[in-house]
Design an enzyme around this catalytic site. Structure first.
Site, mmCIF file in Angstrom:
data_model
loop_
_atom_site.group_PDB
_atom_site.id
_atom_site.type_symbol
_atom_site.label_atom_id
_atom_site.label_comp_id
_atom_site.label_asym_id
_atom_site.label_seq_id
_atom_site.Cartn_x
_atom_site.Cartn_y
_atom_site.Cartn_z
ATOM 1 N N SER A 189 0.865 -1.188 0.000
ATOM 2 C CA SER A 189 0.000 0.000 0.000
ATOM 3 C C SER A 189 0.893 1.226 0.000
ATOM 4 O O SER A 189 2.096 1.120 0.207
ATOM 5 C CB SER A 189 -0.854 0.030 1.273
ATOM 6 O OG SER A 189 -0.064 0.462 2.379
ATOM 7 N N ASP A 190 0.316 2.405 -0.242
ATOM 8 C CA ASP A 190 1.106 3.603 0.013
ATOM 9 C C ASP A 190 0.977 3.912 1.510
ATOM 10 O O ASP A 190 0.220 3.263 2.232
ATOM 11 C CB ASP A 190 0.661 4.772 -0.867
ATOM 12 C CG ASP A 190 1.807 5.775 -1.045
ATOM 13 O OD1 ASP A 190 2.763 5.738 -0.248
ATOM 14 O OD2 ASP A 190 1.748 6.605 -1.965
ATOM 15 N N TRP A 191 1.708 4.916 1.940
ATOM 16 C CA TRP A 191 1.811 5.215 3.375
ATOM 17 C C TRP A 191 0.415 5.435 3.988
ATOM 18 O O TRP A 191 -0.240 6.432 3.683
ATOM 19 C CB TRP A 191 2.679 6.462 3.558
ATOM 20 C CG TRP A 191 2.973 6.816 4.981
ATOM 21 C CD1 TRP A 191 2.066 7.204 5.926
ATOM 22 C CD2 TRP A 191 4.251 6.833 5.622
ATOM 23 N NE1 TRP A 191 2.687 7.449 7.107
ATOM 24 C CE2 TRP A 191 4.039 7.236 6.959
ATOM 25 C CE3 TRP A 191 5.553 6.552 5.214
ATOM 26 C CZ2 TRP A 191 5.080 7.375 7.874
ATOM 27 C CZ3 TRP A 191 6.581 6.689 6.129
ATOM 28 C CH2 TRP A 191 6.343 7.090 7.438
ATOM 29 N N ALA A 192 0.004 4.498 4.802
ATOM 30 C CA ALA A 192 -1.274 4.572 5.517
ATOM 31 C C ALA A 192 -2.497 4.578 4.604
ATOM 32 O O ALA A 192 -3.601 4.889 5.039
ATOM 33 C CB ALA A 192 -1.314 5.790 6.438
#
Ligand code: BGC
Length: 766
Positions: free
Chosen positions: A296-299
């Protein structure tokens, strides 16, 4: 009895681990064969508890550096989780010492000793910095781009990193979007070629070597189509556009064997990309048969709550896992919820298993099971980073990335004997901005400034006078904080005017600070700041010989400069060797060969602006009426077109010949053109082939890049350049929802930019 049983169990486990991870327990043999890897991965899986499986899907940030909002896991907890084998990868943890300590915590304490991945944003160099990716893309030189990525890989792996979050392959047509600097521009064909070069550069021929690392094609998908160019914003893109424009570079990366992909922050037509099953599981994994893993991307998993797509982290974890998102970067969704979701029957364990397998497979391919410390070599860290050789390569790639946009009366190249040069502008002596955004481990102020480059290039007879004129920013430059632009600084203009008046020629460095582009750096304004514009105007009043050197992370709207400057040199943020590379071009040691990978608008109001647009039903105004697709206060066309760039010589295109006027299924046509160097010096030209498909089951772009070749010609020399046009080249994702070529009339255009007018028609019949 029970103790004996436990001891036996432990012995058995050690034996199995010894067979599975020979580097840790027994031999150093490398595992290379895919089937063999699959077998080993399957066997590890059988040993894993559900908690350990979920642990492999967790990516934590090393706490000393953030590239997103910090999460709430404290250091102590993270460390304990590492020891428990409940973390699969770390990001932003660099250095041999740091990564070794973390790897040790896992290998020496966890039950299964599964080594960690260390991810990092190695975007355009590690410590030796190369041009920002958009700039480097302007080289159209796949060898240069590949070597730049391979040097970055060499340096990063010498500092413990084994996974880069690059290349960013997002197509963008919006100069307002700050991350346009990180991609390859607006065109899917060029961006696909560049994606391949970058993946090959990072991953090399063998991922298991200690100087190559796993690449990550990001951000899946359509992140560059954020509405209004505002980062993280909503994307509404149709299925056909997605397939024809956005996905091709991802597919190219897959064909090049990219190890991983990253899902994007944005939603697409109501579905956050991170939770988008159609995109991740159906297209990328199933239809492309790709066996890497998606992080995933950050969060971005937890951010699906803010999107209004899920109610809480638990539901976020459920949706993301079902959608095919294998690893959670700092989202605190998988580590907090996935075990329970499986126990509750909401997520099938086989989905978790599949994700684990994908991640372990990459760890195997990297050779981490043979030697978890293979990237932890102090000698390499000391000797292979920021070397003289790497800096030389960076200089070469930097000069290849420069685009000459204007050169009236051949004011360039300058003679090294010029008596007095005024070097003016807020970026002229800036040793930091040329490093650009996403600068990994670059030291602040480590670039060669333009002023330094010029001073080194000229002889002692030349007087170089420097005046900053105006400032760009105020306060500290920071990757994570908002940049404060100084729009009210006019004080130094009179000093600049004075030196300009007394000089034969003015070299004026204008543009953007490093952190005006990059993540979270969208702007509504793409013009030069007011003080810079005024500086240019005032200097122009006293000296007309102005060579503007642009340093910028996005296309800028500079119609006034384009009209008045004698020359314009597009120098992006060129990296460590910026000043030397620009001086090479200014003084003719390098004949510029770059071409724009993105259109430069006249005005921000034209954005999104791109050459491969659709015609619309009202493309012109033959009857002089107002009812056609246009602006009443600005032209439609760009200031500088995609593919455009000048040289110190000139090229003539003639004799366009098609081997046939038609072809059918399985056949092809050879397109040949003769290119001649009609100027006085040797030069490189990027010969470009565009194709227009006149009509289709879907409307077709006015033309599309379908081939290019770099050639070098001596003065007076001619060369024939050929391209093969086949079915594959004219295929697109049609109304039948598949890639195919449709029968009909086509036109090929060949020339030195996207406005190429030399053309010929052909027919295709399927
Ligand atoms: C960016 C990614 C990057 C990640 C890790 C995110 O904010 O969108 O491109 O790889 O942070 O630094």
């Amino acid at each position: 009895m029970e103790t004996l049983l436990n001891t036996l169990k432990k012995l058995l486990l050690t034996l199995i681990l010894g067979i599975l991870f020979p580097g840790i327990c027994f031999s150093q043999n490398m595992v290379s064969n895919n089937k063999e890897i699959a077998k080993k991965v399957d066997s590890i899986l059988t040993l894993m508890t559900l908690e350990e499986k979920v642990g492999q899907l967790v990516l934590y940030n090393g706490s000393w550096d953030v590239t997103g909002p910090p999460s709430d896991v404290g250091n102590k907890v993270k460390y304990q989780k590492l020891k428990n084998g409940e973390v699969g990868a770390m990001l932003n943890a660099t250095s041999v010492e740091g990564t070794k300590a973390l790897q040790k915590a896992v290998v020496e304490n966890s039950r299964l000793k599964i080594p960690l991945l260390f991810g990092y944003d190695v975007i355009h160099g590690f410590k030796t910095i190369f041009p920002i990716p958009l700039g480097e893309s302007a080289s159209w030189d796949m060898d240069a781009i590949k070597i730049s990525a391979s040097v970055a890989a060499k340096e990063a792996t010498a500092a413990g990193i084994n996974w880069t979050f690059a290349p960013m392959v997002d197509i963008s047509r919006d100069a307002r979007w700050g991350r346009i600097m990180e991609g390859a521009g607006e065109d899917p064909y060029l961006a696909s070629k560049i994606a391949i070069a970058r993946v090959n550069g990072f991953q090399g021929d063998d991922l298991a070597l200690n100087n190559t690392l796993a690449a990550c094609a990001k951000h899946l998908a359509a992140y560059g189509f954020a509405e209004g160019g505002r980062d993280y914003n909503t994307v509404s893109i149709g299925e056909y556009e997605l397939h024809n424009t956005v996905l091709p570079p991802f597919k190219a990366a897959v064909d090049a064997g990219v190890a991983t992909m990253m899902s994007s922050f944005n939603e697409i037509d109501g579905i956050p990309a991170t939770g988008h099953k159609g995109l991740q599981r159906d297209i990328v994994k199933k239809s492309w048969n790709w066996d890497g893993f998606i992080v995933s991307d950050w969060a971005s998993i937890a951010e699906m709550i803010f999107h209004g797509y899920v109610q809480d982290r638990t539901e976020a974890a459920e949706r993301a896992m079902i959608a095919g998102n294998d690893m959670d970067m700092e989202g605190r969704a998988y580590d907090t919820s996935l075990v329970q979701l499986v126990k509750d029957g909401k997520v099938e364990e086989k989905l978790v298993d599949e994700a684990v397998k994908r991640i372990l497979t990459i760890k195997y391919r990297l050779g981490l099971f043979d030697d978890p410390y293979k990237y932890c070599n102090e000698d390499r860290e000391k000797n292979e980073i920021y070397t003289k050789e790497h800096l030389e390569i960076a200089r070469d790639v930097a000069r290849k990335s420069i685009v000459l946009l204007k050169n009236e009366n051949n004011i360039l190249p300058l003679s090294k004997k010029v008596q007095k040069i005024a070097v003016i502008g807020p970026l002229a002596d800036d040793k930091d901005s040329p490093i650009g955004s996403w600068r990994a481990q670059a030291l602040p102020n480590s670039a060669v400034s333009l002023l330094e480059g010029i001073k080194t290039a000229v002889t002692s007879d030349t007087k170089v006078e420097y005046q900053k004129g105006v400032a760009l920013g105020v306060g500290e430059r920071s990757f994570i904080r908002e940049l404060k632009l100084n729009r009210a600084d006019f004080k130094g203009i009179s000093g600049a005017v004075k030196v300009a008046k007394e000089s034969e020629v003015v070299v004026m460095a204008l543009g953007e600070e490093a952190f005006q582009s990059g993540e979270g750096r969208s702007q509504v304004d793409i013009e030069l700041t007011e003080p810079q514009q005024q500086l240019f105007e005032e200097v122009y009043k006293v000296n007309k010989n102005i060579i503007v050197v642009l340093m910028n992370g996005r296309p800028l709207a500079i119609p006034n400069v384009e009209e008045k400057a004698s020359a314009i040199v597009e120098a992006w943020h060129l990296g460590s060797q910026s000043g030397n590379a620009i001086a090479d071009v200014l003084f003719g040691d390098y004949n510029p060969s770059g071409k724009l990978p993105v259109s430069f608008p006249r005005h921000v109001g034209q954005v999104p602006l791109y050459y491969n647009a659709k015609n619309t039903g009202r493309p012109s105004n033959p009857d002089g009426m107002v009812f056609w697709s246009h602006y009443t206060d600005e032209k439609n066309d760009p200031l500088f077109a995609f593919g455009y760039g000048l040289s110190y010589t000139s090229f003539e295109y003639k004799d366009l010949v098609l081997s046939n006027s038609s072809f059918s299924n399985g056949g092809n046509i050879k397109v040949t053109v003769t290119v001649k160097n009609t100027g006085g010096v040797k030069g490189k030209e990027i010969v470009q082939l565009y194709i227009k498909d006149h009509f289709g089951s879907l409307t077709r772009p006015v033309r599309e890049l379908k081939g290019f070749e770099m050639i070098e010609l001596a003065p007076g020399e001619s060369k024939k350049v050929s391209f093969i046009v086949d079915e594959r080249l004219i295929s697109f994702y049609t109304a039948n929802k598949k890639w195919e070529a449709e029968s009909g009339k086509f036109t090929v255009f060949v020339g030195g930019d996207s406005l190429a007018s030399l053309k010929s028609d052909f027919l295709y019949k399927n």
